[in-house]
Design an enzyme around this catalytic site. Structure first.
Site, mmCIF file in Angstrom:
data_model
loop_
_atom_site.group_PDB
_atom_site.id
_atom_site.type_symbol
_atom_site.label_atom_id
_atom_site.label_comp_id
_atom_site.label_asym_id
_atom_site.label_seq_id
_atom_site.Cartn_x
_atom_site.Cartn_y
_atom_site.Cartn_z
ATOM 1 C CG ASP A 355 -10.869 1.393 -1.870
ATOM 2 O OD1 ASP A 355 -9.997 1.868 -2.602
ATOM 3 O OD2 ASP A 355 -11.782 0.644 -2.277
ATOM 4 C CG ASP A 548 -13.630 -3.443 -2.069
ATOM 5 O OD1 ASP A 548 -12.726 -4.073 -1.479
ATOM 6 O OD2 ASP A 548 -13.589 -3.176 -3.275
ATOM 7 C CG ASP A 552 -9.326 -2.244 -0.307
ATOM 8 O OD1 ASP A 552 -8.287 -1.957 -0.922
ATOM 9 O OD2 ASP A 552 -10.419 -1.704 -0.527
#
Length: 655
Positions: A355, A548, A552
């Site tokens: 991410d 994080d 996610d």
């Protein structure tokens, strides 16, 4: 199924099953050094008697040292080290577990006594006992890095009750109570700082020794050490839900999640041991049918050697010890693996997907540029914008509110949110629009074409029907982001991918800056999940996803290995991911891969060493070439070599 909580202070590894056993939990008053010495007394006693007995035998110095006296002497030497093993073997038999290492050692040594090989019988059991002591010391050393985490668990809390601070157990403090922490003390519970400012050592939580300065109203986490002045904190979580308690619980149970290698070796030992026992019986009796000068005593001696060699000691202790050492080395580096299986998983990864926000960037937005119409001074322009954004809770609004503008603040009234576009309200009698280009054009405000080429997030401002200017907002790369990508590539990872919910233009810019292979932005959580599923579907692909741990979570759970930039207090990260990076540094990703590979390499070195030496000495023993001393080396000696090899993990340094 709910995991049973385990206290690492009480864990021992049972080398025959690979399972954990526990101390009685009592706090013994004897000093630790005295306790360790007492542990070695039986082995020392047996060693002294053995040396005296062998010396007398060799020099034939005492004529009366024959017959019953000699038998009694070696029996006394045998009892301190042999009796505990024989009792363990008998207890295992009573529980239905016949083929254990205890039984093998008992048969071999008592058999040596039966054929008159007293010194060898004592020596085998003595060296076995010494090996046990070394193994116990190695296990204690291996778990030392993990156990150090337990030392940050606070024992008391000073809570404000009945107009005074009283010392209580952290478990009894409730949410919303005020606690006091003095200089040098550990923060007992998660909370927010009530005092003006505080400085904290968070090394036990993050692995970083640099003090962390916290201002009033910011979060403080249990396990931090207060460095400067008496502070007050309002608790926000019960102790059982605090970050340190949940991390400790996770680490304590990490060794319960076995790798495939550990599980295979445990199953193998249960099949291997009875096979060896029956082979030893066959080695004793079958030669009678084929050998002309068959001597029972000679073939029994060979079978006893065969049994000593066959003990799977080196395998069943050094392999879990290797993984235990890997878990400890990782925790010392601020990386928490939820189990040995994930150490193995990291060795197979060839695709890294990450991410953007909170992983390679700080996730903290800041104003990059302010562009305003000449009709407004910059300070005045920003006051109109800040008055509107004061009504919003969006992260971008927070970044704007951190701007310092001189003079009195403006106040906005009649503020309404226009979905997907921005805000509309009144400031100082003027109609103010704050938002994106769609908001401007829908209110007949002309937007300069130069804004179309801006990559960063942009907030436009319209005042009384005229375009007043804009600000650009950007997230910052983490200090070690470039280093992290380079280290991942240096570790041999062939593909690095960036997926983000942020706009695609920003995602692509970050990817170019970092030299990432492929990137895609504007993704919802389900879109990220679909992308990872596609990658996993490619034959041979092993995917690690780093996020994080909040939005996610689905992707962390679906990937082959999920790594959360857990930081402090990210509950979802602790719950969902397989690996937690405690200090949010992406450079730790490559280190996690290195630790996983080093652990697996050492485990397989131990397997090869144990099998190689045992097979050679087994063949020599069956052929009558090897004697009991070679058998001792093949069992205890190889186990000690494997243990020393596993200990190397705790001394390795990763750049």
């Amino acid at each position: 199924m709910k995991k049973r909580k385990v206290n690492l202070r009480d864990i021992r590894i049972d080398k025959h099953t690979g399972k954990h056993s526990h101390d009685d939990g009592h706090n013994h008053s004897s000093p630790e050094s005295v306790s360790k010495f007492k542990t070695y007394i039986p082995a020392i006693f047996s060693f002294v008697l053995l040396i005296i007995g062998v010396t007398v035998d060799y020099f034939d110095a005492l004529p009366f040292f024959q017959g019953k006296i000699r038998v009694v002497w070696y029996t006394v030497a045998y009892i301190p080290v042999g009796l505990p093993v024989v009792k363990e073997g008998w207890n295992s038999i009573k529980k239905g577990d016949f083929f254990t290492e205890f039984l093998l050692m008992s048969i071999a040594t008592l058999g040596a006594f039966a054929i008159g090989e007293f010194p060898e019988g004592v020596a085998v059991m003595l060296f076995y006992a010494v090996g046990e002591l070394f193994q116990q010391a190695a296990v204690l050393r291996a778990r030392g890095n993990i156990k150090a985490l337990l030392d940050v668990r606070p024992n008391e809390a000073l809570v404000y009750r009945n107009a005074d601070y009283v010392s209580v157990s952290p478990e009894s403090v409730t949410i919303g109570e005020k606690i006091q922490v003095r200089v040098g003390e550990k923060v007992p519970l998660d909370g927010v700082l009530l005092s003006g400012k505080g400085s904290f050592n968070t090394a036990a939580l993050t692995g970083e020794s640099k003090p962390d300065t916290i201002s009033k109203g910011e979060k403080v986490f249990a396990g931090s050490i207060n460095l400067d002045g008496v502070i007050e904190i309002e608790t926000t979580k019960e102790f059982k839900d605090s970050s340190i308690a949940r991390i400790l619980d996770m680490v304590q149970n990490a060794t319960a999640i076995k790798s495939k290698t550990e599980l295979f070796i445990r199953k193998f030992a249960r099949v291997y041991t009875p096979i060896v026992v029956f082979l030893a019986i066959g080695l004793t009796l079958l030669p009678y049918l084929f050998v002309d000068d068959y001597v029972f005593r000679d073939w029994l001696y060979r079978a006893l050697i065969f049994l000593v060699i066959s003990c799977p000691c080196a395998l069943v202790i050094s392999i879990p010890l290797g993984y235990f050492g890997g878990l400890g080395a990782a925790s010392r580096n601020g990386i928490l693996f939820k189990g040995a299986s994930f150490l193995d998983g990291m060795t197979k990864v060839n695709t890294v997907v990450m991410d953007k926000t909170g992983t390679v960037t700080k996730g903290v937005f800041k104003i990059k540029e302010v562009v305003n119409d000449s009709a407004f001074a910059k300070a005045g322009f920003m006051k109109y914008l800040m008055a509107m954004e004061e009504q919003s809770t969006h992260p971008i609004a927070k970044a704007i509110m951190e701007y310092k503008a001189d003079g009195a603040d403006y106040k906005a009234t009649a503020v309404t949110e226009i979905a997907g576009k921005g805000l509309k309200g009144t400031v100082n009698g003027k109609t103010v629009l704050v938002g994106n280009k769609a908001l401007m054009t829908s209110n007949a405000i002309d937007v300069p074409t130069e804004t179309d080429t801006i990559v960063e997030s942009i907030v436009m401002v319209g005042i009384d029907g005229h375009f007043a200017g804009y600000v650009t907002i950007a997230d910052e790369l983490k200090e070690d982001a470039h280093q992290a990508i380079k280290a991942i590539r240096d570790s041999g990872i062939s593909k690095i991918i960036l997926l983000s919910g942020d706009k695609d233009s920003i995602t692509q810019k970050v990817a170019r800056e970092l030299g990432i292979d492929w990137a895609r932005g504007g993704l919802l959580p389900e879109d990220k999940l679909n992308e990872v599923e596609k990658l996993k579907a490619i034959p041979g692909n092993k995917v690690v996803f780093i996020g994080d741990g909040i939005n996610d979570a689905p992707v962390l759970a679906a990937s082959d290995v999920g790594i959360a930039m857990g930081g402090l207090g990210s509950d979802v990260a602790i719950e969902t991911a397989d690996v937690i990076i405690q200090n949010d540094q992406p450079s730790k990703i490559a280190r996690a891969i290195q630790i996983g590979r080093s652990t697996r390499r050492i485990v397989w070195q131990n397997i090869a060493l144990a099998f190689g030496v045992k097979i050679i000495v087994l063949i020599l023993g069956a052929g009558g070439i090897a004697i009991m001393w070679e058998a001792v080396f093949a069992d205890v000696g190889v186990a000690l070599l494997a243990i020393l090899n596993a200990i190397r993990l705790q001394k390795m340094k990763w750049d």
